[in-house]
Design a protein around this motif. Structure first.
Motif, short mmCIF file in Angstrom:
data_model
loop_
_atom_site.label_atom_id
_atom_site.label_comp_id
_atom_site.label_asym_id
_atom_site.label_seq_id
_atom_site.Cartn_x
_atom_site.Cartn_y
_atom_site.Cartn_z
N VAL A 128 0.87 -1.81 0.12
CA VAL A 128 0.16 0.19 -0.15
C VAL A 128 1.25 1.30 0.23
O VAL A 128 0.71 1.58 -0.89
CB VAL A 128 -1.15 -0.37 1.15
N PRO A 129 1.36 1.13 0.79
CA PRO A 129 2.81 2.99 0.99
C PRO A 129 3.33 2.97 -0.31
O PRO A 129 3.84 3.84 -0.97
CB PRO A 129 3.74 2.67 2.19
N MET A 130 3.65 1.69 -1.16
CA MET A 130 4.57 1.62 -2.51
C MET A 130 3.94 2.34 -3.00
O MET A 130 3.96 2.60 -4.42
CB MET A 130 4.72 0.54 -2.67
N TYR A 131 3.38 1.30 -3.32
CA TYR A 131 1.62 2.34 -4.21
C TYR A 131 1.24 3.94 -4.00
O TYR A 131 0.68 4.55 -5.48
CB TYR A 131 0.27 1.14 -4.29
N TYR A 132 1.34 4.40 -2.63
CA TYR A 132 0.53 5.29 -3.10
C TYR A 132 1.84 6.78 -2.80
O TYR A 132 1.13 7.70 -3.20
CB TYR A 132 -0.32 4.88 -1.65
N TYR A 133 2.84 6.38 -2.59
CA TYR A 133 4.11 7.22 -1.85
C TYR A 133 4.01 7.85 -3.47
O TYR A 133 4.39 9.41 -3.34
CB TYR A 133 4.75 6.96 -0.65
N PRO A 134 4.86 7.43 -4.14
CA PRO A 134 4.80 8.72 -5.82
C PRO A 134 3.29 9.32 -5.88
O PRO A 134 3.69 10.43 -6.75
CB PRO A 134 4.19 7.72 -6.66
N TYR A 176 7.28 5.31 -21.60
CA TYR A 176 6.14 5.31 -22.16
C TYR A 176 5.06 5.34 -21.69
O TYR A 176 3.64 6.41 -22.15
CB TYR A 176 6.05 3.40 -23.12
N TYR A 177 5.20 5.67 -20.32
CA TYR A 177 4.12 5.93 -19.64
C TYR A 177 4.60 6.82 -18.82
O TYR A 177 4.40 8.46 -19.45
CB TYR A 177 3.83 5.01 -18.59
N SER A 178 4.34 7.07 -17.19
CA SER A 178 4.98 8.50 -17.07
C SER A 178 5.36 7.84 -15.62
O SER A 178 5.61 6.46 -15.31
CB SER A 178 3.94 9.17 -16.04
N LEU A 179 6.46 8.13 -15.00
CA LEU A 179 7.16 7.80 -13.77
C LEU A 179 6.66 7.61 -12.95
O LEU A 179 6.85 6.25 -12.13
CB LEU A 179 8.01 8.87 -13.05
N VAL A 180 5.16 8.27 -12.39
CA VAL A 180 4.30 7.86 -10.98
C VAL A 180 4.07 6.52 -11.27
O VAL A 180 3.60 6.30 -10.36
CB VAL A 180 3.78 8.78 -11.24
N SER A 181 3.30 6.39 -12.37
CA SER A 181 2.80 4.96 -13.08
C SER A 181 3.55 4.05 -13.04
O SER A 181 3.20 2.49 -12.35
CB SER A 181 2.28 5.51 -14.20
N ALA A 182 4.52 3.99 -13.68
CA ALA A 182 6.05 2.84 -13.68
C ALA A 182 6.26 2.83 -12.51
O ALA A 182 6.33 2.01 -11.40
CB ALA A 182 7.00 3.57 -14.35
N MET A 183 6.43 4.13 -11.03
CA MET A 183 6.50 3.38 -9.89
C MET A 183 5.70 2.81 -8.63
O MET A 183 6.33 2.52 -7.63
CB MET A 183 7.25 5.12 -9.21
N GLN A 184 5.10 3.25 -9.09
CA GLN A 184 3.50 2.60 -8.48
C GLN A 184 3.53 1.07 -9.18
O GLN A 184 2.68 -0.09 -7.87
CB GLN A 184 1.87 2.71 -8.94
N VAL A 185 3.78 0.57 -9.67
CA VAL A 185 4.21 -1.02 -10.31
C VAL A 185 4.55 -1.77 -8.72
O VAL A 185 4.58 -2.78 -8.27
CB VAL A 185 3.94 -0.76 -11.83
#
Length: 193
Positions: free
Chosen positions: A86-92, A157-166
């Protein structure tokens, strides 16, 4: 008896667990400065945010070792990785007071399984514990580097935020792979230390 299943498929699953756990940690340390630079943070601010993540990972490693003595290794890996998702997904996407809290928790819970994984690797190769430690640590660093490369490609290709949420998903997958390890009991753990 180490208290863990043996066999090639278990080693493959364990290797995948290491990859999926290590990649979020390394990609966070690699891309946190870029992520918050892009959001207009000053170098001092995103340096502090990155330091909070690393402090969390260090404290989590210490706490994970203590929890493994009390709960067992598999449970510690499972629950710390589940808690990190959860924190990995939301901190970006976080801001304000939630940001340092989520960054710290992401590092803390992801770091909680670090030392425990090394100990499990030693139990899988009981007569070559030093080799097992070296191989595992090297594999963790290589996995993190590969994860950073792939997240970087995805960010192009996407955004850094989306990539980090992975990273949140990777932590969940790693937690699932921890179930290939047989339940271990405190007596088994203490007998092997």
């Amino acid at each position: 008896e180490s208290g863990f299943r043996k066999g090639k498929w278990v080693l493959v699953a364990f290797a995948m667990l290491v990859i999926l756990r290590s990649a979020p940690q390394m990609t966070s340390m690699t891309f946190l400065p870029k992520l918050f630079h892009d959001r207009g943070y000053t170098p001092g601010s995103y340096g502090l945010i990155t330091s909070i993540f690393m402090a969390g990972a260090a404290l989590g490693g210490f706490a994970g070792g203590a929890l493994a003595d009390r709960w067992g290794r598999r449970k510690t890996i499972l629950w710390t990785l589940l808690a990190s998702a959860v924190p990995m997904y939301y901190y970006p996407v976080a801001s304000g007071f939630a940001l340092p809290v989520l960054v710290f928790l992401a590092g803390f819970f992801n770091g909680g399984s670090h030392a425990v994984i090394v100990v499990i690797a030693q139990s899988l190769l009981p007569h070559r514990r030093a080799l097992a430690s070296g191989l595992t640590m090297g594999f963790m660093f290589a996995s993190g580097a590969l994860g950073s490369y792939l997240i970087g490609l995805a960010a192009d290709y996407y955004s850094l935020v989306s990539a980090m949420q992975v990273n949140g998903l990777l932590c969940l997958l790693a937690a699932g792979l921890s179930l290939v390890l047989r339940r271990d009991y405190r007596e088994t753990y203490q007998a092997n230390t």
